[in-house]
Write a protein that holds these residues in place. Structure first.
Motif, PDB file in Angstrom:
ATOM      1  N   ARG A 192     -10.926  10.628   2.263  1.00 25.53           N
ATOM      2  CA  ARG A 192     -10.215  10.632   1.000  1.00 25.53           C
ATOM      3  C   ARG A 192      -9.639  11.984   0.585  1.00 25.53           C
ATOM      4  N   GLY A 193      -9.263  12.793   1.554  1.00 21.96           N
ATOM      5  CA  GLY A 193      -8.532  14.007   1.248  1.00 21.96           C
ATOM      6  C   GLY A 193      -7.062  13.687   1.104  1.00 21.96           C
ATOM      7  N   VAL A 194      -6.227  14.719   1.130  1.00 22.46           N
ATOM      8  CA  VAL A 194      -4.797  14.521   0.953  1.00 22.46           C
ATOM      9  C   VAL A 194      -4.160  14.176   2.283  1.00 22.46           C
ATOM     10  N   SER A 195      -3.655  12.960   2.384  1.00 19.49           N
ATOM     11  CA  SER A 195      -2.896  12.510   3.545  1.00 19.49           C
ATOM     12  C   SER A 195      -1.689  11.781   2.995  1.00 19.49           C
ATOM     13  N   LEU A 196      -0.513  12.206   3.371  1.00 13.37           N
ATOM     14  CA  LEU A 196       0.705  11.579   2.858  1.00 13.37           C
ATOM     15  C   LEU A 196       1.279  10.599   3.883  1.00 13.37           C
TER      16      LEU A 196
ATOM     17  N   VAL B 280      -0.787   4.546  10.549  1.00 13.21           N
ATOM     18  CA  VAL B 280      -2.006   3.991  11.120  1.00 13.21           C
ATOM     19  C   VAL B 280      -3.131   3.962  10.089  1.00 13.21           C
ATOM     20  N   GLU B 281      -3.273   5.013   9.284  1.00 12.00           N
ATOM     21  CA  GLU B 281      -4.299   5.011   8.243  1.00 12.00           C
ATOM     22  C   GLU B 281      -4.084   3.849   7.278  1.00 12.00           C
ATOM     23  N   SER B 282      -2.825   3.621   6.912  1.00 15.51           N
ATOM     24  CA  SER B 282      -2.522   2.559   5.954  1.00 15.51           C
ATOM     25  C   SER B 282      -2.723   1.178   6.571  1.00 15.51           C
ATOM     26  N   THR B 283      -2.270   0.982   7.802  1.00 17.28           N
ATOM     27  CA  THR B 283      -2.475  -0.305   8.476  1.00 17.28           C
ATOM     28  C   THR B 283      -3.960  -0.572   8.664  1.00 17.28           C
ATOM     29  N   THR B 284      -4.705   0.441   9.074  1.00 21.40           N
ATOM     30  CA  THR B 284      -6.156   0.318   9.205  1.00 21.40           C
ATOM     31  C   THR B 284      -6.784  -0.134   7.902  1.00 21.40           C
ATOM     32  N   ALA B 285      -6.322   0.451   6.788  1.00 20.72           N
ATOM     33  CA  ALA B 285      -6.871   0.127   5.470  1.00 20.72           C
ATOM     34  C   ALA B 285      -6.518  -1.285   5.039  1.00 20.72           C
TER      35      ALA B 285
ATOM     36  N   ALA C   5       0.833  -1.200   0.000  1.00 14.90           N
ATOM     37  CA  ALA C   5       0.000   0.000   0.000  1.00 14.90           C
ATOM     38  C   ALA C   5       0.872   1.255   0.000  1.00 14.90           C
ATOM     39  N   GLU C   6       0.419   2.307   0.685  1.00 15.40           N
ATOM     40  CA  GLU C   6       1.181   3.556   0.845  1.00 15.40           C
ATOM     41  C   GLU C   6       1.605   4.144  -0.507  1.00 15.40           C
ATOM     42  N   PHE C   7       0.644   4.532  -1.345  1.00 16.00           N
ATOM     43  CA  PHE C   7       0.962   4.995  -2.688  1.00 16.00           C
ATOM     44  C   PHE C   7       1.916   6.204  -2.740  1.00 16.00           C
TER      45      PHE C   7
ATOM     46  N   GLN D  19      -2.310  -2.289  21.795  1.00 15.19           N
ATOM     47  CA  GLN D  19      -2.112  -1.155  20.889  1.00 15.19           C
ATOM     48  C   GLN D  19      -3.145  -1.242  19.758  1.00 15.19           C
ATOM     49  N   ASP D  20      -4.336  -0.707  20.019  1.00  9.95           N
ATOM     50  CA  ASP D  20      -5.470  -0.863  19.102  1.00  9.95           C
ATOM     51  C   ASP D  20      -5.663   0.390  18.240  1.00  9.95           C
ATOM     52  N   ASP D  21      -4.708   0.701  17.387  1.00  7.85           N
ATOM     53  CA  ASP D  21      -4.777   1.900  16.554  1.00  7.85           C
ATOM     54  C   ASP D  21      -5.762   1.712  15.403  1.00  7.85           C
ATOM     55  N   PHE D  22      -6.636   2.701  15.208  1.00  2.32           N
ATOM     56  CA  PHE D  22      -7.660   2.621  14.165  1.00  2.32           C
ATOM     57  C   PHE D  22      -7.982   4.032  13.690  1.00  2.32           C
ATOM     58  N   ILE D  23      -7.530   4.379  12.468  1.00  2.00           N
ATOM     59  CA  ILE D  23      -7.829   5.695  11.896  1.00  2.00           C
ATOM     60  C   ILE D  23      -8.311   5.517  10.466  1.00  2.00           C
TER      61      ILE D  23
END
Length: 550
Positions: free
Chosen positions: A546-550, A448-453, A348-350, A538-542
């Motif tokens: 779909r805005g700009v997040s790098l 965290v956003e990428s792992t969540t996805a 992931a992580e485009f 460690q229950d990270d969830f974000i």
């Protein structure tokens, strides 16, 4: 340290320092001698030929930057003399021939997982409690307080124990010096009691800030992500709280669930607060139905499953100059092993694939997938540019300090996580993985956003490499933390599971480390080994808006 410098690719015009190199000293690499001009900190790069201003800098065999000023042989590459640059990319070519690794050692091996009715297999068995909208977050927290400890899923709070000892010292008249320096005891966090449902690993509560107030696309995307978690093989069932008037409507959630699992039959309790009325009635009903669901969830037990039922998410965070040399290539080899065994992996992580797009396009199995990848990358990059923050701004201050001075340098190393196999599918967030092999999933580079996805798309184990250290985990999937260097592994041993600094030190090959990691994954997937992120809760969830997040 058995080696002090390394060349990543034969075409590179830079070398990587594996330890600090002093100005004036001479180093040798394969009979070639180089006199160091500047102090080269470990993980940073130096030129092995004069690089005039405007000339290309090649690392991992690809363009990763251009010289802003002349860089002499032995000179340090830095943000002052290098600017980001990457090759453009075209669709149309395809090079999907692949030399599969030898997997005879694992050909008949299995892991013990939870078999679901749709044919998927979980590496854990959880019950979820989810809000459709942020308005329900407090009710989720009330349920968490009511259920976790009585069910035996609570953990002793190590720091509460330590704080109480210090407070007792203050009450007894202790001085400031005693409070600052007296040794105190404290157990590692652990379960507080016996679990009422021994076959259920836990009840997980997913708090988020979405569901209303944003765009309708945000609401639909959130429903898709939540559906991915509800239908996930690591989940036995779910309790969902809805306010009743939010943009993220229950009917959208149900449509997204059906899209991912047409024959969905897990226990699912959906409660609408505005229809139910009193909060006390809502909470009592949620408790009753959750406990009834847990009784069903507890009937599942671990049984043998082929390794082809594993889907591994590939992630990196807190990357350093060793990431693309040790840990990332190591899990890239693990990825190749699993693909050869019929399993799935997710890269992931485009924003962190900037500069290696052509390589991935060439590996796509057909033109449609290549064009979809190119389109997703281009539109994402354009949105970032329009917001004034292009992909080239992706490296964090910590990345830059550790030698990842351009996005292309960071990306070329990050892409190593995906190994060398053909790309079998290209997915947009939050689509589900349906094909074995290497899947490309459009997500931000945010850890965290990428792992969540990745978990929402079906990963039942995540391999997470780090060079600087990060505690990131996930509520329902074990996140295996892998250190790129031994110093980090020793310094942050409480949150790191595996060390690949052995590769940098010359004690282990990339292939040997990759095989070792696969063996570890099998133990984790079977419930035989508890990873640090799970042990610490460690229950990270974000969710990604779909805005700009790098």
């Amino acid at each position: 340290m058995k080696q002090r410098i390394i060349k990543v690719h034969p075409a590179d015009n830079v070398l990587v320092a594996l330890t600090d190199l002093q100005a004036g000293e001479e180093v040798v690499y394969k009979n070639d001698k180089y006199k160091i001009v500047d102090l080269i900190p470990a993980k940073h790069k130096f030129a092995i030929a004069d690089i005039p201003a405007g000339s290309e800098i090649i690392m991992y065999g690809v363009l990763v930057g251009k010289a802003q000023s002349h860089i002499p042989v032995g000179g340090l590459l830095s943000t002052g003399n290098v600017v980001h640059a990457a090759n453009s990319f075209l669709t149309g070519s395809s090079h999907t021939d692949w030399h599969k690794p030898d997997v005879s050692k694992w050909q008949n091996q299995t892991f013990n997982g939870y078999h679901r009715e749709d044919g998927s297999v979980g590496t854990a068995n959880y019950w979820l409690v989810i809000p459709m909208v942020f308005c329900e977050n407090r009710n989720i927290e009330v349920l968490q307080e009511a259920l976790v400890k009585p069910l035996g899923y609570g953990r002793k709070k190590t720091y509460e124990i330590k704080a109480q000892q210090l407070i007792n010292m203050i009450k007894a008249g202790g001085e400031i010096e005693e409070i600052l320096y007296t040794e105190i005891d404290g157990d590692t966090a652990r379960n507080t009691g016996d679990k009422l449902f021994p076959n259920v690993d836990g009840v997980k509560f997913l708090i988020h800030s979405g569901g209303c107030g944003g765009t309708r696309q945000d609401a639909t995307t959130l429903c898709g992500l939540l559906a991915g978690y509800i239908t996930h093989p690591n989940v036995a069932g779910a309790t969902v709280l809805s306010l009743g008037c939010q943009n993220a409507e229950v009917k959208i959630l149900l449509e997204e669930i059906t899209k991912r699992s047409p024959a969905f039959n897990k226990p699912l309790c959906i409660l609408d607060q505005q229809k139910t009325g009193k909060e006390s009635d809502l909470i009592e009903l949620a408790i009753r139905q959750t406990l009834a669901g847990l009784m069903q969830a507890n009937t599942y037990t671990r049984k043998p499953a082929p390794l082809s039922k594993l889907t591994i998410g590939l992630e990196c965070g807190g990357s350093d100059g060793f990431s693309g040399i040790s840990a990332n290539p190591a899990i890239g080899y693990t990825s190749d092993l699993l693909v050869a065994l019929g399993g799935s992996v997710i890269l992931a992580e485009f924003p962190e694939l900037c500069g290696v797009e052509q390589n991935l396009i060439d590996r796509c199995l057909d033109k449609n997938k290549a064009e979809r990848f190119a389109g997703l990358v281009s539109s994402y990059s354009q949105r970032a540019e329009e917001a004034g923050s292009g992909f080239y701004m992706n490296p964090s201050p910590g990345n830059i300090k550790d030698g990842l001075i351009t996005d292309a340098i960071k990306s070329a190393g990050a892409a190593k996580k995906g190994g060398t196999s053909p790309v079998t599918d290209v997915l947009d967030y939050p689509e589900k993985v349906t094909k074995p092999g290497l899947n490309l999933l459009c997500t931000p580079g945010n850890d965290v956003e990428s792992t969540t996805a990745e978990v929402g798309s079906g990963a039942n184990v995540v391999l997470f490499t780090t060079g600087l250290g990060t505690p990131t985990g996930n509520p329902i999937v074990p996140v295996v933390k892998i250190a790129t260097n031994t110093t980090l592994f020793n310094r942050m041993s409480d949150i790191i599971d595996i060390n690949t600094g052995t590769i940098v030190e010359g004690d282990e090959t990339i292939e040997q480390a990759g095989e070792r990691i696969l063996d570890y994954v099998i133990k984790v997937a079977s419930g035989e080994t508890e990873v640090s992120a799970v042990r610490h809760g460690q229950d990270d969830f974000i969710p990604w808006k779909r805005g700009v997040s790098l």
